[in-house]
Design a protein around this motif. Structure first.
Motif, short mmCIF file in Angstrom:
data_model
loop_
_atom_site.label_atom_id
_atom_site.label_comp_id
_atom_site.label_asym_id
_atom_site.label_seq_id
_atom_site.Cartn_x
_atom_site.Cartn_y
_atom_site.Cartn_z
N VAL A 201 -6.82 1.21 -2.36
CA VAL A 201 -6.83 2.62 -2.77
C VAL A 201 -5.40 3.12 -3.03
CG1 VAL A 201 -7.35 4.98 -2.01
CG2 VAL A 201 -9.05 3.16 -1.71
N GLY A 202 -4.48 2.75 -2.17
CA GLY A 202 -3.09 3.18 -2.37
C GLY A 202 -2.51 2.67 -3.68
N LEU A 203 -2.77 1.42 -3.99
CA LEU A 203 -2.25 0.86 -5.25
C LEU A 203 -2.92 1.48 -6.47
CD1 LEU A 203 -1.85 -2.87 -4.21
CD2 LEU A 203 -0.01 -1.30 -4.87
N ALA A 204 -4.23 1.71 -6.39
CA ALA A 204 -4.93 2.36 -7.50
C ALA A 204 -4.37 3.77 -7.73
CB ALA A 204 -6.43 2.41 -7.24
N ARG A 205 -4.18 4.51 -6.66
CA ARG A 205 -3.62 5.86 -6.78
C ARG A 205 -2.21 5.84 -7.34
NH1 ARG A 205 -5.20 10.29 -2.54
NH2 ARG A 205 -3.46 11.12 -3.70
N SER A 206 -1.41 4.86 -6.91
CA SER A 206 -0.02 4.80 -7.39
C SER A 206 0.04 4.52 -8.89
CB SER A 206 0.78 3.74 -6.63
OG SER A 206 0.41 2.43 -7.03
N ARG A 207 -1.04 3.94 -9.44
CA ARG A 207 -1.11 3.66 -10.88
C ARG A 207 -1.94 4.71 -11.62
NH1 ARG A 207 -0.58 -2.21 -12.57
NH2 ARG A 207 0.81 -3.06 -11.01
N HIS A 208 -2.33 5.75 -10.92
CA HIS A 208 -3.09 6.86 -11.50
C HIS A 208 -4.41 6.40 -12.11
CE1 HIS A 208 0.49 9.22 -10.78
NE2 HIS A 208 1.18 8.30 -11.44
N ILE A 209 -5.06 5.46 -11.44
CA ILE A 209 -6.38 4.98 -11.86
C ILE A 209 -7.43 5.82 -11.14
CG2 ILE A 209 -7.98 3.03 -11.80
CD1 ILE A 209 -5.50 1.18 -11.80
N SER A 210 -8.37 6.35 -11.91
CA SER A 210 -9.47 7.11 -11.29
C SER A 210 -10.22 6.19 -10.34
CB SER A 210 -10.44 7.62 -12.37
OG SER A 210 -9.80 8.55 -13.19
N TRP A 211 -10.58 6.72 -9.17
CA TRP A 211 -11.27 5.88 -8.19
C TRP A 211 -12.32 6.68 -7.44
CZ3 TRP A 211 -10.87 6.65 -2.84
CH2 TRP A 211 -9.94 7.63 -2.46
N ARG A 212 -13.29 5.97 -6.93
CA ARG A 212 -14.37 6.56 -6.14
C ARG A 212 -14.68 5.62 -4.98
NH1 ARG A 212 -13.07 9.58 -9.35
NH2 ARG A 212 -14.18 10.73 -10.92
N THR A 213 -15.01 6.23 -3.85
CA THR A 213 -15.52 5.47 -2.71
C THR A 213 -17.03 5.62 -2.71
OG1 THR A 213 -13.50 5.84 -1.41
CG2 THR A 213 -15.49 5.25 -0.20
#
Length: 107
Positions: free
Chosen positions: A91-103
């Motif tokens: 999650v941290g890496l996805a956020r750092s790359r500004h990738i939309s994410w969902r849990t």
């Protein structure tokens, strides 16, 4: 648009593909004999960065972590640490790359 879905664990389940098409399914083993939690986190981070560098991802979906009380009798401290840690790495890496994410809930 590509979607990446992960079931985070020492052996992480992966689904990758485009909406409306069958995803590619595989597992990645971040463990190994004598692997520490830190080894597993390092391998997970390295794999994820490499994957994102090679494959464009518009949406990242990750299975949420089961709270310890929900897995009582079915897990141990080390497994919980690894699962929570790998979740945090991804999650941290996805956020750092500004990738939309969902849990999503475990099912």
């Amino acid at each position: 648009m590509h979607v990446l879905a992960l079931d985070p664990a020492t052996k992480t389940g992966v689904a990758f593909g485009s909406p409306g098409k069958s995803p590619v399914l595989f597992t990645v083993d971040f463990g190994g004999k004598g692997a520490t939690c830190e080894d597993i986190f390092d391998r997970a981070a390295s794999w994820f960065v490499d994957f994102l560098d090679r494959h464009p991802v518009a949406l990242f979906v990750i299975e949420g972590v089961v709270p310890p009380f929900g897995a009582k009798g079915h897990t141990n401290h080390n497994t919980t640490m690894i699962t929570v840690g790998i979740y945090g790495v991804f999650v941290g890496l996805a956020r750092s790359r500004h990738i939309s994410w969902r849990t999503v809930n475990m099912q």
